[in-house]
Design a protein around this motif. Structure first.
Motif, mmCIF file in Angstrom:
data_model
loop_
_atom_site.group_PDB
_atom_site.id
_atom_site.type_symbol
_atom_site.label_atom_id
_atom_site.label_comp_id
_atom_site.label_asym_id
_atom_site.label_seq_id
_atom_site.Cartn_x
_atom_site.Cartn_y
_atom_site.Cartn_z
ATOM 1 N N ALA A 1 0.832 -1.211 0.000
ATOM 2 C CA ALA A 1 0.000 0.000 0.000
ATOM 3 C C ALA A 1 0.864 1.258 0.000
ATOM 4 O O ALA A 1 0.545 2.240 -0.669
ATOM 5 C CB ALA A 1 -0.937 -0.004 1.203
ATOM 6 N N VAL A 2 1.983 1.226 0.731
ATOM 7 C CA VAL A 2 2.900 2.377 0.748
ATOM 8 C C VAL A 2 3.555 2.534 -0.623
ATOM 9 O O VAL A 2 3.619 3.641 -1.169
ATOM 10 C CB VAL A 2 3.976 2.218 1.850
ATOM 11 N N SER A 3 4.031 1.438 -1.189
ATOM 12 C CA SER A 3 4.731 1.527 -2.487
ATOM 13 C C SER A 3 3.790 1.964 -3.603
ATOM 14 O O SER A 3 4.224 2.532 -4.594
ATOM 15 C CB SER A 3 5.420 0.208 -2.838
ATOM 16 N N ASN A 4 2.478 1.713 -3.437
ATOM 17 C CA ASN A 4 1.496 2.148 -4.442
ATOM 18 C C ASN A 4 0.840 3.476 -4.057
ATOM 19 O O ASN A 4 -0.182 3.852 -4.624
ATOM 20 C CB ASN A 4 0.430 1.073 -4.625
ATOM 21 N N SER A 5 1.430 4.175 -3.086
ATOM 22 C CA SER A 5 0.977 5.496 -2.637
ATOM 23 C C SER A 5 -0.464 5.512 -2.146
ATOM 24 O O SER A 5 -1.161 6.517 -2.246
ATOM 25 C CB SER A 5 1.150 6.527 -3.765
ATOM 26 N N ARG A 6 -0.916 4.395 -1.591
ATOM 27 C CA ARG A 6 -2.264 4.347 -1.020
ATOM 28 C C ARG A 6 -2.241 4.567 0.483
ATOM 29 O O ARG A 6 -3.285 4.768 1.099
ATOM 30 C CB ARG A 6 -2.924 3.010 -1.368
ATOM 31 N N LEU A 7 -1.034 4.518 1.066
ATOM 32 C CA LEU A 7 -0.885 4.702 2.502
ATOM 33 C C LEU A 7 0.443 5.405 2.749
ATOM 34 O O LEU A 7 1.454 5.056 2.135
ATOM 35 C CB LEU A 7 -0.896 3.326 3.188
ATOM 36 N N SER A 8 0.427 6.410 3.602
ATOM 37 C CA SER A 8 1.676 7.116 3.923
ATOM 38 C C SER A 8 2.551 6.227 4.800
ATOM 39 O O SER A 8 2.058 5.315 5.474
ATOM 40 C CB SER A 8 1.381 8.427 4.648
ATOM 41 N N GLU A 9 3.836 6.508 4.848
ATOM 42 C CA GLU A 9 4.749 5.727 5.687
ATOM 43 C C GLU A 9 4.398 5.874 7.160
ATOM 44 O O GLU A 9 4.495 4.908 7.917
ATOM 45 C CB GLU A 9 6.199 6.131 5.412
ATOM 46 N N SER B 1 -7.846 3.119 3.633
ATOM 47 C CA SER B 1 -6.634 2.539 3.041
ATOM 48 C C SER B 1 -6.204 1.288 3.798
ATOM 49 O O SER B 1 -5.781 0.296 3.201
ATOM 50 C CB SER B 1 -5.499 3.561 3.037
ATOM 51 N N ALA B 2 -6.329 1.320 5.110
ATOM 52 C CA ALA B 2 -6.010 0.146 5.930
ATOM 53 C C ALA B 2 -6.967 -0.994 5.605
ATOM 54 O O ALA B 2 -6.551 -2.152 5.451
ATOM 55 C CB ALA B 2 -6.087 0.500 7.407
ATOM 56 N N ARG B 3 -8.250 -0.679 5.471
ATOM 57 C CA ARG B 3 -9.244 -1.707 5.141
ATOM 58 C C ARG B 3 -8.915 -2.361 3.809
ATOM 59 O O ARG B 3 -8.924 -3.591 3.676
ATOM 60 C CB ARG B 3 -10.655 -1.112 5.108
ATOM 61 N N LEU B 4 -8.598 -1.550 2.804
ATOM 62 C CA LEU B 4 -8.255 -2.089 1.486
ATOM 63 C C LEU B 4 -7.006 -2.967 1.549
ATOM 64 O O LEU B 4 -6.955 -4.040 0.941
ATOM 65 C CB LEU B 4 -8.053 -0.953 0.476
ATOM 66 N N ALA B 5 -6.000 -2.510 2.293
ATOM 67 C CA ALA B 5 -4.751 -3.278 2.398
ATOM 68 C C ALA B 5 -4.990 -4.637 3.047
ATOM 69 O O ALA B 5 -4.337 -5.618 2.692
ATOM 70 C CB ALA B 5 -3.711 -2.484 3.195
ATOM 71 N N LEU B 6 -5.943 -4.703 3.991
ATOM 72 C CA LEU B 6 -6.186 -5.943 4.726
ATOM 73 C C LEU B 6 -7.282 -6.818 4.120
ATOM 74 O O LEU B 6 -7.525 -7.921 4.609
ATOM 75 C CB LEU B 6 -6.554 -5.617 6.178
ATOM 76 N N THR B 7 -7.907 -6.330 3.037
ATOM 77 C CA THR B 7 -8.982 -7.117 2.403
ATOM 78 C C THR B 7 -8.706 -7.277 0.907
ATOM 79 O O THR B 7 -8.054 -8.232 0.511
ATOM 80 C CB THR B 7 -10.357 -6.471 2.644
ATOM 81 N N GLU B 8 -9.146 -6.338 0.117
ATOM 82 C CA GLU B 8 -9.039 -6.467 -1.341
ATOM 83 C C GLU B 8 -7.605 -6.550 -1.844
ATOM 84 O O GLU B 8 -7.317 -7.249 -2.817
ATOM 85 C CB GLU B 8 -9.765 -5.286 -2.004
ATOM 86 N N ASP B 9 -6.681 -5.827 -1.212
ATOM 87 C CA ASP B 9 -5.279 -5.806 -1.659
ATOM 88 C C ASP B 9 -4.372 -6.644 -0.758
ATOM 89 O O ASP B 9 -3.148 -6.502 -0.795
ATOM 90 C CB ASP B 9 -4.774 -4.352 -1.694
ATOM 91 N N TYR B 10 -4.963 -7.524 0.027
ATOM 92 C CA TYR B 10 -4.224 -8.339 0.998
ATOM 93 C C TYR B 10 -3.214 -9.242 0.291
ATOM 94 O O TYR B 10 -3.521 -9.877 -0.718
ATOM 95 C CB TYR B 10 -5.223 -9.179 1.787
ATOM 96 N N ILE B 11 -2.008 -9.289 0.830
ATOM 97 C CA ILE B 11 -0.944 -10.128 0.272
ATOM 98 C C ILE B 11 -0.663 -11.269 1.242
ATOM 99 O O ILE B 11 -0.329 -11.033 2.403
ATOM 100 C CB ILE B 11 0.337 -9.301 0.030
ATOM 101 N N ASP B 12 -0.814 -12.492 0.760
ATOM 102 C CA ASP B 12 -0.526 -13.676 1.567
ATOM 103 C C ASP B 12 0.934 -14.056 1.345
ATOM 104 O O ASP B 12 1.258 -14.921 0.533
ATOM 105 C CB ASP B 12 -1.464 -14.823 1.205
ATOM 106 N N LEU B 13 1.813 -13.394 2.058
ATOM 107 C CA LEU B 13 3.249 -13.623 1.919
ATOM 108 C C LEU B 13 3.628 -15.033 2.351
ATOM 109 O O LEU B 13 4.522 -15.647 1.770
ATOM 110 C CB LEU B 13 4.031 -12.584 2.725
#
Length: 195
Positions: free
Chosen positions: A114-122, A161-173
Motif C-alpha cells: 500500500a505504501v509503495s502504491n501510494s495508497r498509505l503514507s509511511e 486505506s487500511a481496510r483495502l490493504a487488509l482485504t481487497e489488496d491483501y498479500i498472503d506472503l
C-alpha cells in the motif's frame, strides 16, 4: 508438522529432502531444533520457509538448513524477530485449516504494498503495523484491527486505506514463500538422484 514428524519422514518413509512450512506450537510440541540438526548431520537436505520453516531455518541455517523466501530473510536480517509474526489461528481439518486471523508478516507485506502504491503514507503504515503488532495473534482480525485504527483516531482516509490493504489488496506472503520453497528443491533432487 510437530516434534518427531521430520524424523519419522526419514526413518519411516525414506525421505532425503524435506520442506518445512508450518508447524504446531500450542496444541503439540514444535519441531525441535535438535531434530533438524540431527537430520542435517545424516545428510538430509532440509528447506524452510513461510512460518515454522522460516523460524527453524533462521535458527539452524549455520548447520545447513536452507532458508527460502522473504519471511526467512526478514528473520535473518532481524527486520522481525517475534514468533508471533507468523502465528495465526485457524480452523480444524474439516474447514481445510481455514485461517481465522491475519499473520503479522502478511499484514506487513500488505501495508508495504500500500505504501509503495501510494495508497498509505509511511507514517500511517507504521502506525497500522504497531496497532496490529499490539494485538494478540489469534485476535488479529480485520474487524479488530480496524476498530483499533478508529480508536487510535486514524483519519477516515487512512482507515479506508487500511481496510483495502487488509482485504481487497491483501498479500498472503506466507503462501507466496511456501510456493517458492516448493520449487527450490527441484535442482537438489536431480543432484541427489545422480550421486
Amino acid at each position: 508438522a510437530q516434534q518427531g514428524d521430520l524424523l519419522a519422514s526419514v526413518n519411516q518413509s525414506g525421505a532425503n529432502i524435506i520442506g518445512l512450512i508450518a508447524g504446531t506450537f500450542h496444541q503439540n510440541l514444535s519441531v525441535w531444533h535438535n531434530e533438524v540438526c540431527y537430520l542435517l548431520s545424516r545428510g538430509v537436505v532440509i528447506y524452510g520457509a513461510s512460518s515454522m520453516g522460516a523460524l527453524r531455518a533462521t535458527e539452524t541455517d549455520r548447520f545447513g538448513m536452507i532458508g527460502v523466501g522473504k519471511i526467512y530473510r526478514w528473520y535473518k536480517d532481524a527486520f522481525i524477530n517475534g514468533d508471533d509474526e507468523v502465528a495465526l489461528l485457524h480452523g480444524d481439518e474439516n474447514t481445510g485449516f481455514h485461517p481465522l486471523s491475519l499473520p503479522l508478516v502478511n499484514i506487513r507485506a500488505s501495508v508495504e504494498s500500500a505504501v509503495s502504491n501510494s495508497r498509505l503514507s509511511e507514517d500511517a503504515a507504521a502506525q497500522l503495523i504497531e496497532i496490529a503488532r499490539e494485538i494478540y495473534y489469534p485476535d488479529r482480525q480485520v474487524e479488530v484491527i480496524l476498530r483499533r485504527c478508529r480508536e487510535a483516531q486514524l483519519s477516515d482516509m487512512q482507515q479506508e486505506s487500511a481496510r483495502l490493504a487488509l482485504t481487497e489488496d491483501y498479500i498472503d506472503l506466507k503462501k507466496a514463500d511456501a510456493r517458492e520453497m516448493l520449487v527450490a528443491p527441484r535442482g537438489v533432487s536431480r543432484v541427489i538422484a545422480g550421486r
